[in-house]
Design a protein around this motif. Structure first.
Motif, PDB file in Angstrom:
ATOM      1  N   LEU A 224      39.880  39.158  43.167  1.00  0.00           N
ATOM      2  CA  LEU A 224      40.704  39.746  44.223  1.00  0.00           C
ATOM      3  C   LEU A 224      42.191  39.498  43.997  1.00  0.00           C
ATOM      4  CD1 LEU A 224      38.583  38.874  47.387  1.00  0.00           C
ATOM      5  CD2 LEU A 224      38.813  41.112  46.275  1.00  0.00           C
ATOM      6  N   SER A 225      42.523  38.408  43.329  1.00  0.00           N
ATOM      7  CA  SER A 225      43.936  38.117  43.076  1.00  0.00           C
ATOM      8  C   SER A 225      44.570  39.145  42.143  1.00  0.00           C
ATOM      9  CB  SER A 225      44.097  36.705  42.501  1.00  0.00           C
ATOM     10  OG  SER A 225      43.610  36.639  41.172  1.00  0.00           O
ATOM     11  N   GLN A 226      43.737  39.897  41.425  1.00  0.00           N
ATOM     12  CA  GLN A 226      44.225  40.952  40.535  1.00  0.00           C
ATOM     13  C   GLN A 226      43.934  42.353  41.090  1.00  0.00           C
ATOM     14  OE1 GLN A 226      45.820  39.680  37.673  1.00  0.00           O
ATOM     15  NE2 GLN A 226      45.393  37.815  38.849  1.00  0.00           N
ATOM     16  N   ALA A 227      43.409  42.415  42.309  1.00  0.00           N
ATOM     17  CA  ALA A 227      42.857  43.662  42.836  1.00  0.00           C
ATOM     18  C   ALA A 227      43.687  44.236  43.972  1.00  0.00           C
ATOM     19  CB  ALA A 227      41.420  43.430  43.309  1.00  0.00           C
ATOM     20  N   ASP A 228      43.332  45.464  44.359  1.00  0.00           N
ATOM     21  CA  ASP A 228      43.892  46.100  45.542  1.00  0.00           C
ATOM     22  C   ASP A 228      42.741  46.605  46.405  1.00  0.00           C
ATOM     23  OD1 ASP A 228      42.943  48.374  44.237  1.00  0.00           O
ATOM     24  OD2 ASP A 228      44.933  49.062  43.628  1.00  0.00           O
ATOM     25  N   ARG A 229      43.073  47.249  47.517  1.00  0.00           N
ATOM     26  CA  ARG A 229      42.039  47.710  48.439  1.00  0.00           C
ATOM     27  C   ARG A 229      41.126  48.750  47.795  1.00  0.00           C
ATOM     28  NH1 ARG A 229      39.527  45.404  52.377  1.00  0.00           N
ATOM     29  NH2 ARG A 229      41.529  44.492  52.953  1.00  0.00           N
ATOM     30  N   GLU A 230      41.637  49.524  46.862  1.00  0.00           N
ATOM     31  CA  GLU A 230      40.799  50.508  46.173  1.00  0.00           C
ATOM     32  C   GLU A 230      39.674  49.835  45.405  1.00  0.00           C
ATOM     33  OE1 GLU A 230      43.007  53.220  43.792  1.00  0.00           O
ATOM     34  OE2 GLU A 230      44.154  54.041  45.478  1.00  0.00           O
ATOM     35  N   PHE A 231      39.980  48.717  44.777  1.00  0.00           N
ATOM     36  CA  PHE A 231      38.931  47.975  44.067  1.00  0.00           C
ATOM     37  C   PHE A 231      37.881  47.472  45.044  1.00  0.00           C
ATOM     38  CE2 PHE A 231      37.131  43.869  42.920  1.00  0.00           C
ATOM     39  CZ  PHE A 231      36.561  44.131  41.685  1.00  0.00           C
ATOM     40  N   VAL A 232      38.334  46.925  46.178  1.00  0.00           N
ATOM     41  CA  VAL A 232      37.392  46.409  47.173  1.00  0.00           C
ATOM     42  C   VAL A 232      36.484  47.526  47.673  1.00  0.00           C
ATOM     43  CG1 VAL A 232      37.179  45.353  49.463  1.00  0.00           C
ATOM     44  CG2 VAL A 232      38.939  44.547  47.877  1.00  0.00           C
ATOM     45  N   ASN A 233      37.056  48.685  47.979  1.00  0.00           N
ATOM     46  CA  ASN A 233      36.249  49.796  48.465  1.00  0.00           C
ATOM     47  C   ASN A 233      35.269  50.286  47.409  1.00  0.00           C
ATOM     48  OD1 ASN A 233      37.543  49.701  50.928  1.00  0.00           O
ATOM     49  ND2 ASN A 233      38.979  51.348  50.462  1.00  0.00           N
ATOM     50  N   ALA A 234      35.699  50.286  46.166  1.00  0.00           N
ATOM     51  CA  ALA A 234      34.795  50.701  45.092  1.00  0.00           C
ATOM     52  C   ALA A 234      33.645  49.707  44.950  1.00  0.00           C
ATOM     53  CB  ALA A 234      35.568  50.810  43.779  1.00  0.00           C
ATOM     54  N   TYR A 235      33.964  48.437  44.953  1.00  0.00           N
ATOM     55  CA  TYR A 235      32.952  47.389  44.755  1.00  0.00           C
ATOM     56  C   TYR A 235      32.009  47.283  45.945  1.00  0.00           C
ATOM     57  CZ  TYR A 235      31.138  42.656  43.849  1.00  0.00           C
ATOM     58  OH  TYR A 235      30.322  41.559  43.636  1.00  0.00           O
ATOM     59  N   GLN A 236      32.549  47.353  47.148  1.00  0.00           N
ATOM     60  CA  GLN A 236      31.752  47.119  48.353  1.00  0.00           C
ATOM     61  C   GLN A 236      31.150  48.397  48.936  1.00  0.00           C
ATOM     62  OE1 GLN A 236      31.005  44.198  49.506  1.00  0.00           O
ATOM     63  NE2 GLN A 236      32.528  42.789  48.689  1.00  0.00           N
ATOM     64  N   LEU A 237      31.891  49.503  48.885  1.00  0.00           N
ATOM     65  CA  LEU A 237      31.487  50.731  49.565  1.00  0.00           C
ATOM     66  C   LEU A 237      31.139  51.856  48.598  1.00  0.00           C
ATOM     67  CD1 LEU A 237      34.195  50.727  52.398  1.00  0.00           C
ATOM     68  CD2 LEU A 237      31.926  49.679  52.421  1.00  0.00           C
ATOM     69  N   TYR A 238      31.224  51.589  47.295  1.00  0.00           N
ATOM     70  CA  TYR A 238      30.794  52.546  46.257  1.00  0.00           C
ATOM     71  C   TYR A 238      31.628  53.822  46.253  1.00  0.00           C
ATOM     72  CZ  TYR A 238      26.833  49.676  47.812  1.00  0.00           C
ATOM     73  OH  TYR A 238      26.049  48.649  48.263  1.00  0.00           O
ATOM     74  N   THR A 239      32.909  53.719  46.598  1.00  0.00           N
ATOM     75  CA  THR A 239      33.748  54.914  46.640  1.00  0.00           C
ATOM     76  C   THR A 239      34.085  55.430  45.249  1.00  0.00           C
ATOM     77  OG1 THR A 239      35.709  53.492  46.782  1.00  0.00           O
ATOM     78  CG2 THR A 239      34.771  54.307  48.864  1.00  0.00           C
ATOM     79  N   GLU A 240      34.140  54.535  44.271  1.00  0.00           N
ATOM     80  CA  GLU A 240      34.422  54.879  42.881  1.00  0.00           C
ATOM     81  C   GLU A 240      33.609  53.948  41.981  1.00  0.00           C
ATOM     82  OE1 GLU A 240      36.305  57.307  41.813  1.00  0.00           O
ATOM     83  OE2 GLU A 240      37.186  57.904  43.746  1.00  0.00           O
TER      84      GLU A 240
END
Length: 440
Positions: A224-240
């Motif tokens: 997460l220290s290298q990430a943004d909200r897009e990464f979180v959404n991709a990882y958690q919500l499968y958006t990408e």
């Protein structure tokens, strides 16, 4: 921060409940009319949770039980369990004749979402409308209470009621920091410098557990220290699609591997539970413990030989955290109406204030009701994360089995069975095996 036991004043109930529910299942499985006077004498509510008796949540839920019994006339049979035991048994338990009427359960796609998708916990949309729980929860907290037909959080119906907040941060031993001339770290470089100082002196810097969640949450914090909200959404919500060899996950796995090699994390952590790691910190054996707010109330009570400090993990906008565990109503609950009454009592301002005063993070308290200095310190830290929209959920949420998958792979990393690249490839195979179909 002061380390002391608390003497908690009993809080009085705020008025009598007015019940408008239609019916209640009696203990023999038949339907009982809701008593017009709110007197449920002779009925029993089976409540299950996994909080320690002296934890903030344990203290608050005990008081809620007292109020529930006083106001309804019903009795409560409290069943205490272990987090891990319930995690592995809930799917069968909640769909059986032994199901509790209301239970605390973990939130996220892999846990509450999975149970919602297969129909073993009840839809609570009508209860939300009746009691107005949605008006008490912030959007980021409510995200973990809603699941669609596939069990993916953030949309769909309500299947649980988050009753506290939680997040992870750094606990540290102020006395050991002072002994070695270390200031509170304000960057990842300063954390690594502190860890090197302790390791060079023969002191293992971090209490850790690989058998359970702590090391996985540290790995996720690195990512997460290298990430943004897009990464979180991709990882958690499968958006990408998630890039398992990208900078976020590569940094996490490689940094963890380096910390293991440098002795910042003991190889003995492979045989340690979260409880073992927590006790190491309580006993003053290690100077730092990266873990969750659920330890805070207990540490305030049990840490007696040194001064404890807390600080948010530096060099990051995002951190593991969410609304806390939720009250859910199993599909085989015999007392669903009483379960909802009990849940509503736990959301009252006086119970939420007690939770906060005892070291927890209330989701429905009036901040003016929180006067304890230690409680204020924790809430201040939490508000820092909320103000930057920093809650990023937990690493094991994306798949039903990822908790065990992640712990197993990190065991291999600590034992030198996997290189960082091999560890990431293993995790990718577990993750993609579950979510590939959901992205179509």
């Amino acid at each position: 921060m002061k380390n002391r036991s608390r003497t908690l004043a009993a809080l009085t109930a705020a008025g009598a409940l007015t019940f408008t529910l239609a019916a209640c299942s009696s203990e023999d499985g038949g339907e009982a009319e809701t008593p017009a006077d709110g007197d449920w004498s002779g009925e029993t509510l089976n409540v299950m949770h996994f909080e320690g008796q002296d934890s903030a949540m344990g203290i608050a839920w005990d008081r809620a039980i007292e109020i529930f019994e006083e106001e309804t006339g019903a009795s409560v049979n409290l069943e205490l369990t272990a987090f891990e035991d319930l995690r592995t048994s809930a799917e069968q338990l909640f769909d059986s004749g032994d199901a509790p009427d209301v239970a605390e359960y973990n939130k996220g796609n892999a846990t509450a979402g999975q149970l919602a998708a297969i129909g073993v916990i009840q839809n609570l949309d009508e209860a939300y409308e009746e009691y107005g729980w949605d008006e008490l929860l912030s959007d980021s907290v409510a995200t973990t209470a809603q699941y669609n037909d596939e069990g993916v959080m953030g949309s769909g119906s309500y299947y649980g009621v988050p009753n506290y907040g939680e997040f992870t941060f750094l606990y540290y031993n102020e006395d050991m920091f002072a002994e070695y001339g270390i200031e509170v770290p304000e960057s990842i470089e300063e954390i690594e410098a502190a860890a090197a100082t302790f390791a060079d002196a023969g002191v293992t810097p971090f209490a850790e557990s690989v058998q359970e969640y702590p090391l996985g949450q540290l790995w996720y914090q690195f990512a997460l220290s290298q990430a943004d909200r897009e990464f979180v959404n991709a990882y958690q919500l499968y958006t990408e699609p998630v890039d398992w060899q990208g900078e976020e996950i590569s940094y996490a796995t490689e940094t963890l591997d380096e910390w293991i090699e440098q002795g910042y994390i003991s190889s003995e952590a492979t045989g340690m539970t979260a409880e073992d790691a927590g006790l190491q910190f309580i006993n003053g054996e290690v100077p730092m413990f990266y873990s969750g707010s659920w330890w805070y109330g207990r540490f305030l009570t049990e840490v007696s030989d040194f001064e404890m400090g807390i600080t948010n993990w530096p060099s990051t906008e995002l951190t593991p955290g969410s609304g806390g565990n939720m009250w859910v109503v199993p599909v085989e609950s015999e007392q669903p109406e009483l379960a909802r009454i009990f849940i509503d009592i736990t959301m009252r301002p006086e119970i939420q204030a007690l939770l906060g005063e005892s070291g927890g993070l209330p989701v429905a308290a009036d901040p003016a009701d929180i006067t304890d200095e230690d409680a204020q310190a924790l809430i201040e830290l939490f508000n820092e994360v909320l103000e930057r929209d920093g809650l990023a959920f937990y690493p094991d949420w994306p798949t039903p089995n990822f908790y065990g998958d992640l712990n197993g792979v990190l065991q291999g990393l600590v034992n030198d069975d996997f290189t960082p690249e091999e560890a990431q490839a293993e995790l990718e195979s577990y993750y993609e095996g579950h979510v590939a179909d959901l992205r179509e």
